[in-house]
Design an enzyme around this catalytic site. Sequence first.
Site, PDB file in Angstrom:
ATOM      1  N   GLU A   6      16.762 -23.570 -36.883  1.00  0.00           N
ATOM      2  CA  GLU A   6      16.706 -23.494 -38.345  1.00  0.00           C
ATOM      3  C   GLU A   6      15.889 -24.689 -38.789  1.00  0.00           C
ATOM      4  OE1 GLU A   6      17.825 -21.010 -39.938  1.00  0.00           O
ATOM      5  OE2 GLU A   6      19.362 -20.118 -38.677  1.00  0.00           O
ATOM      6  N   CYS A  61      17.426 -27.300 -47.351  1.00  0.00           N
ATOM      7  CA  CYS A  61      16.433 -26.476 -46.671  1.00  0.00           C
ATOM      8  C   CYS A  61      16.076 -25.257 -47.506  1.00  0.00           C
ATOM      9  CB  CYS A  61      16.971 -26.043 -45.314  1.00  0.00           C
ATOM     10  SG  CYS A  61      18.585 -25.269 -45.435  1.00  0.00           S
TER      11      CYS A  61
HETATM   12  P1  NAP Z   1      15.421 -34.127 -37.717  1.00  0.00           P
HETATM   13  O1  NAP Z   1      14.885 -35.487 -37.839  1.00  0.00           O
HETATM   14  O2  NAP Z   1      14.640 -33.104 -37.018  1.00  0.00           O
HETATM   15  O3  NAP Z   1      16.863 -34.301 -37.052  1.00  0.00           O
HETATM   16  C1  NAP Z   1      17.740 -33.217 -36.902  1.00  0.00           C
HETATM   17  C2  NAP Z   1      18.721 -33.511 -35.789  1.00  0.00           C
HETATM   18  O4  NAP Z   1      18.033 -33.561 -34.544  1.00  0.00           O
HETATM   19  C3  NAP Z   1      19.451 -34.837 -35.928  1.00  0.00           C
HETATM   20  O5  NAP Z   1      20.779 -34.663 -35.504  1.00  0.00           O
HETATM   21  C4  NAP Z   1      18.674 -35.743 -34.988  1.00  0.00           C
HETATM   22  O6  NAP Z   1      19.442 -36.821 -34.510  1.00  0.00           O
HETATM   23  C5  NAP Z   1      18.388 -34.758 -33.864  1.00  0.00           C
HETATM   24  N1  NAP Z   1      17.280 -35.118 -32.996  1.00  0.00           N
HETATM   25  C6  NAP Z   1      16.188 -35.846 -33.291  1.00  0.00           C
HETATM   26  N2  NAP Z   1      15.375 -35.899 -32.212  1.00  0.00           N
HETATM   27  C7  NAP Z   1      15.975 -35.190 -31.222  1.00  0.00           C
HETATM   28  C8  NAP Z   1      15.630 -34.880 -29.874  1.00  0.00           C
HETATM   29  N3  NAP Z   1      14.494 -35.304 -29.323  1.00  0.00           N
HETATM   30  N4  NAP Z   1      16.485 -34.140 -29.150  1.00  0.00           N
HETATM   31  C9  NAP Z   1      17.630 -33.687 -29.692  1.00  0.00           C
HETATM   32  N5  NAP Z   1      18.013 -33.950 -30.966  1.00  0.00           N
HETATM   33  C10 NAP Z   1      17.188 -34.689 -31.721  1.00  0.00           C
HETATM   34  O7  NAP Z   1      15.749 -33.508 -39.155  1.00  0.00           O
HETATM   35  P2  NAP Z   1      16.509 -34.184 -40.371  1.00  0.00           P
HETATM   36  O8  NAP Z   1      15.600 -35.209 -40.959  1.00  0.00           O
HETATM   37  O9  NAP Z   1      17.898 -34.563 -39.993  1.00  0.00           O
HETATM   38  O10 NAP Z   1      16.656 -32.942 -41.355  1.00  0.00           O
HETATM   39  C11 NAP Z   1      15.734 -32.606 -42.355  1.00  0.00           C
HETATM   40  C12 NAP Z   1      15.016 -31.336 -41.993  1.00  0.00           C
HETATM   41  O11 NAP Z   1      15.945 -30.326 -41.664  1.00  0.00           O
HETATM   42  C13 NAP Z   1      14.213 -30.773 -43.148  1.00  0.00           C
HETATM   43  O12 NAP Z   1      12.940 -30.452 -42.679  1.00  0.00           O
HETATM   44  C14 NAP Z   1      14.955 -29.519 -43.544  1.00  0.00           C
HETATM   45  O13 NAP Z   1      14.149 -28.500 -44.078  1.00  0.00           O
HETATM   46  C15 NAP Z   1      15.577 -29.106 -42.281  1.00  0.00           C
HETATM   47  N6  NAP Z   1      16.777 -28.327 -42.533  1.00  0.00           N
HETATM   48  C16 NAP Z   1      16.753 -27.001 -42.241  1.00  0.00           C
HETATM   49  C17 NAP Z   1      17.876 -26.231 -42.464  1.00  0.00           C
HETATM   50  C18 NAP Z   1      17.891 -24.766 -42.152  1.00  0.00           C
HETATM   51  O14 NAP Z   1      18.967 -24.185 -42.133  1.00  0.00           O
HETATM   52  N7  NAP Z   1      16.768 -24.144 -41.883  1.00  0.00           N
HETATM   53  C19 NAP Z   1      19.036 -26.803 -42.977  1.00  0.00           C
HETATM   54  C20 NAP Z   1      19.028 -28.159 -43.253  1.00  0.00           C
HETATM   55  C21 NAP Z   1      17.884 -28.916 -43.024  1.00  0.00           C
HETATM   56  P3  NAP Z   1      19.404 -38.276 -35.214  1.00  0.00           P
HETATM   57  O15 NAP Z   1      19.824 -38.099 -36.618  1.00  0.00           O
HETATM   58  O16 NAP Z   1      20.380 -39.044 -34.407  1.00  0.00           O
HETATM   59  O17 NAP Z   1      17.990 -38.731 -35.080  1.00  0.00           O
END
Ligand code: NAP
Length: 524
Positions: free
Chosen positions: A256, A295
């Site tokens: 997602e 999102c």
């Molecule tokens: P993110 O930086 O991609 O992080 C998401 C999760 O992935 C966090 O728990 C992060 O951990 C973890 N993570 C980071 N690098 C990783 C790796 N190499 N391996 C495994 N896990 C890893 O995203 P975010 O900034 O938290 O969220 C914002 C984004 O999410 C926006 O783009 C939004 O559109 C999207 N979003 C989408 C939905 C949907 O349902 N489609 C819902 C909500 C948000 P850490 O925090 O510990 O770095």
Amino acid sequence: MKRLSSDLGGAWHPGQGQAAVLVNPATQAPLCEVAAASGLGEALHWARTTGGPNVRGLTWRRRGEILGTLAKLLHSAREELITIAVANGGNTRGDAKFDIDGAIGVLAGYASVGATLPDAAGHLVDGESVPLHKGSKLRAQHVLTPRHGAAIHINAFNFPAWGMVGKFAVAFCAGVPVLSKPATSTAMLAARIAEIMLASGVLPEGAFSLLLGPAGDLLEHVGRQDVVAFTGSADTGARIRGHQRVVATNARVNIEADSLNAVVIGPDVQPGSELFDLVIRDCAVELTQKAGQKCTATRRIVVPSAVLDDLRDALLDRLQSIAAKTGDPADENNRMGPLSSEAQQRDARSGIAMLASRTRRVFGDPDRKAFAGVDDGVGYFIEPILLEATLEAALEATAPFHQHEVFGPVATLLPYDGSVEAAAAIVSAGQGSLVGTVYADDRDFTTRATLALAPSLGRLVLASEKIAAASMAPGCVFPVANHGGPGRAGDGSELGGKTGLGLYLQRTTLQGGAAELARLLGAE
Ligand code: NAP
């Protein structure tokens, strides 16, 4: 400073090494810390071998009952959870309720799904059996069984409650144990909810594990029966999907990711109508709720050129009053809080600068320093920002507002000529979105727009004058409805009632004689 602990292999782990400090994003006051956990391979093994049999051993209906109990427990802790979300998430009380009540709603929703399922453990029958070919005595019957792996849930920072609990509810209902990794910056709320769930005594041993801090080498331990369900940015999603162990095992993956959601205002919507007022209300909500960190937030407002001026004026009125009440969400008079971290504020500002090449700014100053209830320059605030493109630029598929999600209180007005073709070209330039909306009373326009837009969307909201009073803003996600969108949105699919269980179930064709199948499946 208080340290939050992971719960892995049935024990609490404070983690080790350099700790990350979680702060209040409005005041920048430190709140607690989180450090990296180790032993993730063992933790996953324990979830599979202890949690798996324990969860699968419960009847489908009993799992639903447990989810119902958890919904009540979280509801009774609601005030405490709201306080945490305000402090660590920068949420207004309304934003916090959106996340926490959403979490409780998914638990209750899947309690209801469980109540419709068999009061037995084992398989679900999927459809009717069919003869293999005309006249054959052999039949094929599809059955669904819980996968024998763990559900590995990696969540985004913006919904620490709904993200974690929502994914858990579906996996648990399907009979699969969960290891959940919330995003670090807002982990305080997820950690407290996990504590409540684990202390409740209603979950069988191994049903739920919590990993706080970085993912570390978690994905190195993915197994063939595991399901990796990720919510977050497209970049991280791509890294997870392409992870060599995930690829090598063919573990099931659901992504997602980000989304450039659009609303299309039909050419028949006139200023002064109830439907026009609904457009304004919905756009203001979607722009500012959770400071635009949703999102499903509306990023692109596709508006007929003929009503562009009226729509802009009406929206500016709303945004002005919200901008005046943007500040520390601990003060309930404030209507919008900060972004959740310094990194998010930085990213949002650079995203706004990127969009500036093909838009003009009609409201908001991304560098504003003074906000209600905090010293100037303190907190990760950005006031609502409204951008506007020209009719020609709106149709450029490579324009930055079709390419780049600014994860904050930012949307762009995109004028169009009122044709379904132009609206569809603009919506599909977003390359796949979680949700889109059509506001129109003209049935012909709605019918043609539905067919043209649906392939680009996971959900399409149809809003008309008739249902305006009962309408909900398009960013609301309900457990009965599919969540996930094609293309850049990750091509994932979550929730959607009973259908959502499919992510965690193996679909197997049983092929044999009619009597044998009937005996196996418990029919007469
Ligand atoms: P993110 O930086 O991609 O992080 C998401 C999760 O992935 C966090 O728990 C992060 O951990 C973890 N993570 C980071 N690098 C990783 C790796 N190499 N391996 C495994 N896990 C890893 O995203 P975010 O900034 O938290 O969220 C914002 C984004 O999410 C926006 O783009 C939004 O559109 C999207 N979003 C989408 C939905 C949907 O349902 N489609 C819902 C909500 C948000 P850490 O925090 O510990 O770095």
